[in-house]
Write a protein that holds these residues in place. Structure first.
Motif, mmCIF file in Angstrom:
data_model
loop_
_atom_site.group_PDB
_atom_site.id
_atom_site.type_symbol
_atom_site.label_atom_id
_atom_site.label_comp_id
_atom_site.label_asym_id
_atom_site.label_seq_id
_atom_site.Cartn_x
_atom_site.Cartn_y
_atom_site.Cartn_z
ATOM 1 N N LEU A 109 0.753 -1.030 0.193
ATOM 2 C CA LEU A 109 0.154 -0.267 0.410
ATOM 3 C C LEU A 109 0.809 1.221 -0.293
ATOM 4 O O LEU A 109 1.987 1.286 1.224
ATOM 5 N N ALA A 160 -7.906 -1.479 5.222
ATOM 6 C CA ALA A 160 -7.669 -2.202 4.810
ATOM 7 C C ALA A 160 -6.696 -3.133 5.059
ATOM 8 O O ALA A 160 -6.145 -4.782 4.049
ATOM 9 N N LEU A 215 -1.852 -1.911 -3.726
ATOM 10 C CA LEU A 215 -3.246 -0.671 -3.546
ATOM 11 C C LEU A 215 -2.309 0.770 -3.593
ATOM 12 O O LEU A 215 -1.616 1.000 -3.031
ATOM 13 N N ALA A 272 -11.846 -2.110 -0.882
ATOM 14 C CA ALA A 272 -10.987 -1.645 -2.247
ATOM 15 C C ALA A 272 -9.030 -2.786 -2.215
ATOM 16 O O ALA A 272 -9.599 -3.451 -3.279
ATOM 17 N N VAL A 273 -9.571 -3.373 -1.412
ATOM 18 C CA VAL A 273 -8.103 -4.488 -0.669
ATOM 19 C C VAL A 273 -9.052 -5.588 -1.281
ATOM 20 O O VAL A 273 -8.534 -6.897 -1.673
ATOM 21 N N LEU A 278 -8.835 -6.227 -4.695
ATOM 22 C CA LEU A 278 -7.549 -6.012 -5.046
ATOM 23 C C LEU A 278 -7.236 -7.450 -5.258
ATOM 24 O O LEU A 278 -6.917 -8.120 -5.875
#
Lengths: 331, 331
Positions: A56, A81, A111, A283-284, A287
């Motif tokens: 990240l 995250a 990220l 977001a994680v 991904l």
């Protein structure tokens, strides 16, 4: 002594190899008892598998080193995250701001938060075909997926609220970052001003400069300010105080922030929350879907929340003060 | 096109190679202007250096997967450790709980939090000669350095406070983890009971079991409880309520916690803080000294802080209530 293999663990635990992998990675569907048993067997046999990791990086300010974790927004985002990565069996590497390169082989995916124009790390990740997810729409890379808030809508909500409290000269306190957030807020503010009032003033924040003081001390001062970075509420309260201005009587103050202590300032400050807990998790998850399933991340909009407090609730025209109960909402 | 080397950057920026390294790593002493200039030159020449990373693991519960970041103590510790790593030019990889192996080559050093007896990750790091720092004294590995609080002293302070408020049957709510923290608290509690009262009762917390309810609902119930994990204050308030007990009138409640919202419960709960902000920072600084200077980490004691709130301030014998001003201290 030969090294323990995955198949040895599967045989000893009497499960499939996929189940061993899932049990160790924290993925797949199985009972907690099975997971614990498989892990115990793996540990007894000395089977070792290091977790995969995601990287990240906050690239908003390019090569500048700065302590983004002191901003509550980033701290909450990183915490969410990391917890989401852990639930999916991944570690999360939080890189310092200002780095010039990823250690690409060490990460399974990356990220990027608040990617500015010409983001070298984003370009490197793309070149290395490293799965990449953005929090905050990237300034370039128009085709990439992202998780973000509706910043234009959120700015309009704040400005409408300030105008509803009688403000006629509303300024925006922003910065000169080239990330999408800053640009979207400034653009939405300018649009709103054109539609709603003749007054338009963007105060460009710079480290070490008293932007709030210049704004509130100078001629043609605004009667309301919305600061789009987290610390601006405090800066504005202090500048108002130095200039003998009362909040909210002389000037309304609101800012973006996840800092719960804005409920405890004098007066408490109206804030906009970007719900980073949801953003970091989504977001994680996106991904990891990209890494494990090849599914491209889609644009995902996370809600914002306006928390109205005393700093933007002005005396009514007839002199009646709003009751305290109306001026505070839970942090 | 040949790859840019460190010496090329040094020549172009007209500084030494050491200055280039320091500028990129965020180490050494130089003006912000020099650092920024060297970084810009390095970026222009396409010189890439990925940051080194440290790995962090919470091994308190061995192979069990659990979301340690939902505990405010670990969230604050991880945030402080990450910020300290960044200031020293390192990334920090936060690994999920329950992993069976490190990816040793990927990390320059490792940080272990609350290491239990027979800690496989600690053993692996030692075998691989990976620089290793502990937060919380390791249960084995007596020769290792660590950063920790004085848990025995802290437990005594709480017990003395509860006794000072009239408690005569003080229970400890603990767990069966084999990390140093749990064992040190239980041992200090037993010593204190032998010296100060005939009553001794350790309630061993287990996930899914209503330990607080069994403690407060059963015969011979205590008149005060100190819970040594963060969630126990809430568990005890809820159990007291279900059993018709008033806090603090019938039972005093205190717990270890970094959760600021204990200031807002009914009644607010007395807490012990382990100042993880200091612990996380000191552990990372010690680890980096070990990596860069070969200096072994020494035992370092971080202060604890007792925050007295209404849950442990009982009516005085003459019926006079303490004033609210005395029952709350800042979170």
């Amino acid at each position: 002594m030969r090294r323990t293999r995955l198949v040895d663990v599967a045989a000893a635990a009497e499960v499939s190899r996929a189940t061993v992998t899932n049990a160790l990675n924290g993925t797949g569907r199985m009972s907690a008892a099975t997971r614990t048993r498989v892990r115990a067997v793996a540990a007894d046999l000395g089977y070792r598998t290091a977790p995969r990791t995601l990287a990240l990086s906050v690239t908003a300010r390019g090569g500048l080193q700065w302590d983004f974790l002191s901003v509550h927004y980033y701290a909450a985002m990183v915490n969410a995250a990391t917890a989401a990565a852990h639930r999916l069996g991944y570690g999360l590497t939080i890189l310092p701001a200002g780095i010039t390169a990823w250690d690409v082989p060490a990460a399974t995916g990356a990220l990027i938060l608040d990617s500015p124009a010409e983001d070298r790390l984003a370009e490197q990740a793309a070149q290395a075909a490293l799965p990449l997810a953005f929090v905050g729409r990237p300034a370039d890379m128009r085709t990439a997926g992202w998780v973000d808030n509706d910043h234009a809508g959120s700015v309009r909500t704040v400005l409408d609220h300030l105008a509803g409290q009688g403000a006629r000269r509303i300024a925006l306190m922003a910065g000169d970052c080239t990330d999408h957030y800053t640009r979207a807020c400034v653009a939405a503010y300018r649009d709103w001003c054109r539609e709603n009032s003749g007054y338009e003033r963007v105060a460009a924040f710079e480290f070490g400069r008293d932007t709030a003081g210049e704004l509130l001390g100078g001629p043609g001062r605004p009667d309301a300010v919305y600061g789009i970075y987290e610390d601006m509420g405090r800066q504005l309260l202090a500048a108002a105080d130095r200039n003998g201005l009362r909040v909210p009587d002389d000037v309304l103050v609101a800012c973006f922030s996840e800092d719960p202590s804005y409920a405890l300032t004098t007066p408490p400050v109206t804030t906009v929350s970007h719900t980073p807990q949801a953003g970091g998790r989504l977001a994680v998850e996106g991904l990891v879907r990209m890494i494990e399933g090849g599914v491209r991340q889609r644009p995902t909009v996370v809600p914002t929340r306006l928390v109205v407090r005393a700093s933007t609730l002005r005396n009514r025209p007839d002199g009646e003060r709003r009751r305290p109960g109306l001026s505070a909402s839970p942090p």
